[in-house]
Design a protein around this motif. Sequence first.
Motif, PDB file in Angstrom:
ATOM      1  N   LYS A   1       0.955  -1.287  -0.005  1.00 46.73           N
ATOM      2  CA  LYS A   1       0.036   0.121  -0.119  1.00 46.73           C
ATOM      3  C   LYS A   1       0.999   1.129  -0.026  1.00 46.73           C
ATOM      4  N   MET A   2       0.398   2.278  -0.472  1.00 46.72           N
ATOM      5  CA  MET A   2       0.968   3.668  -0.368  1.00 46.72           C
ATOM      6  C   MET A   2       0.283   4.597   0.463  1.00 46.72           C
ATOM      7  N   GLN A   3       0.996   5.369   1.119  1.00 44.90           N
ATOM      8  CA  GLN A   3       0.474   6.269   2.260  1.00 44.90           C
ATOM      9  C   GLN A   3      -0.054   7.380   1.454  1.00 44.90           C
ATOM     10  N   GLU A   4      -1.410   8.212   1.897  1.00 44.11           N
ATOM     11  CA  GLU A   4      -2.177   9.026   1.303  1.00 44.11           C
ATOM     12  C   GLU A   4      -1.592  10.301   1.941  1.00 44.11           C
ATOM     13  N   SER A   5      -1.873  11.490   1.163  1.00 46.60           N
ATOM     14  CA  SER A   5      -1.577  12.623   1.774  1.00 46.60           C
ATOM     15  C   SER A   5      -2.657  13.834   1.347  1.00 46.60           C
ATOM     16  N   SER A   6      -2.638  14.894   1.808  1.00 50.57           N
ATOM     17  CA  SER A   6      -3.582  16.032   1.341  1.00 50.57           C
ATOM     18  C   SER A   6      -3.004  16.536   0.076  1.00 50.57           C
ATOM     19  N   THR A   7      -4.125  16.862  -0.676  1.00 51.29           N
ATOM     20  CA  THR A   7      -3.909  17.195  -2.138  1.00 51.29           C
ATOM     21  C   THR A   7      -4.846  18.239  -2.566  1.00 51.29           C
ATOM     22  N   THR A   8      -5.141  18.889  -3.741  1.00 47.23           N
ATOM     23  CA  THR A   8      -5.730  19.826  -4.314  1.00 47.23           C
ATOM     24  C   THR A   8      -7.345  19.332  -4.465  1.00 47.23           C
ATOM     25  N   PRO A   9      -8.349  20.253  -4.180  1.00 45.46           N
ATOM     26  CA  PRO A   9      -9.591  19.979  -4.454  1.00 45.46           C
ATOM     27  C   PRO A   9      -9.711  19.444  -5.800  1.00 45.46           C
ATOM     28  N   THR A  10      -8.907  19.863  -6.894  1.00 45.37           N
ATOM     29  CA  THR A  10      -9.180  19.294  -8.099  1.00 45.37           C
ATOM     30  C   THR A  10      -8.793  17.789  -8.324  1.00 45.37           C
ATOM     31  N   LEU A  11      -7.768  17.387  -7.836  1.00 41.40           N
ATOM     32  CA  LEU A  11      -7.598  16.043  -7.696  1.00 41.40           C
ATOM     33  C   LEU A  11      -8.577  15.060  -6.820  1.00 41.40           C
ATOM     34  N   LEU A  12      -9.051  15.821  -5.569  1.00 43.12           N
ATOM     35  CA  LEU A  12      -9.940  14.978  -4.912  1.00 43.12           C
ATOM     36  C   LEU A  12     -11.151  14.970  -6.008  1.00 43.12           C
ATOM     37  N   GLU A  13     -11.568  15.738  -6.675  1.00 41.82           N
ATOM     38  CA  GLU A  13     -12.805  15.698  -7.495  1.00 41.82           C
ATOM     39  C   GLU A  13     -12.497  14.395  -8.548  1.00 41.82           C
ATOM     40  N   ALA A  14     -11.198  14.410  -9.050  1.00 42.26           N
ATOM     41  CA  ALA A  14     -10.821  13.344 -10.129  1.00 42.26           C
ATOM     42  C   ALA A  14     -10.994  11.960  -9.334  1.00 42.26           C
TER      43      ALA A  14
END
Length: 207
Positions: free
Chosen positions: A33-46
């Motif tokens: 597995k890979m750890q997750e990090s916070s990212t931009t709203p645009t990527l979250l929408e995707a």
Amino acid sequence: SIVASLTAATAFNFPSVVAKHRFIISESSSSMKMQESSTTPTLLEAGLSSLFDQDGIEMSPDAIEKKLLNKRVAFYFAAGWCPMCTRFEPSLLKFQQACSESKKPIEFIYIPSDRSAADHLQRSRQLGMITVSFEGKGGSSSASSIKERYNIWSGSETSVFGTGRRSGVPALIVLDNNGKELTFLAAESEGISCLDKWPLDDSSGIW
């Protein structure tokens, strides 16, 4: 068109890939597995919460923004064991190069149907593409969740995801700059001609 100018696809001679990979392994699970990090709203929408570079290293939000800025972005669904994918890819990468030379740069995000995390990493490096995490069904940024979100997976994965898919592999989903689907490119059924349908001059498709 850019596609019409491409020569017939021939196999690339990719360099050998180091077998050792750097994906972050969870100590609480035998699966990779890979750890997750916070990212931009645009990527979250995707449907993404994280992205990884060609060495399997998680990219920072700043690195992701720099990588995608002013580019046209698409998910590329494929697998190394798929002959149709490997025949398509030389033309796909030539298309990417031609677009770059035409000041219309493209960034692909690899969505793997490979059979192991090691194969996934090798393919990401071979293709020169950033990618999502390789893990079992579920996980906000796993390959599985993106396949389910867009209903695209390989025929060999129907036992996992079912038969209700819009396409097998290869296939592309072009994203708009809000992270939503802009165009579906049916590479499995149309081959290189599907790239003519990419709206390269649509400003909503430039990040």
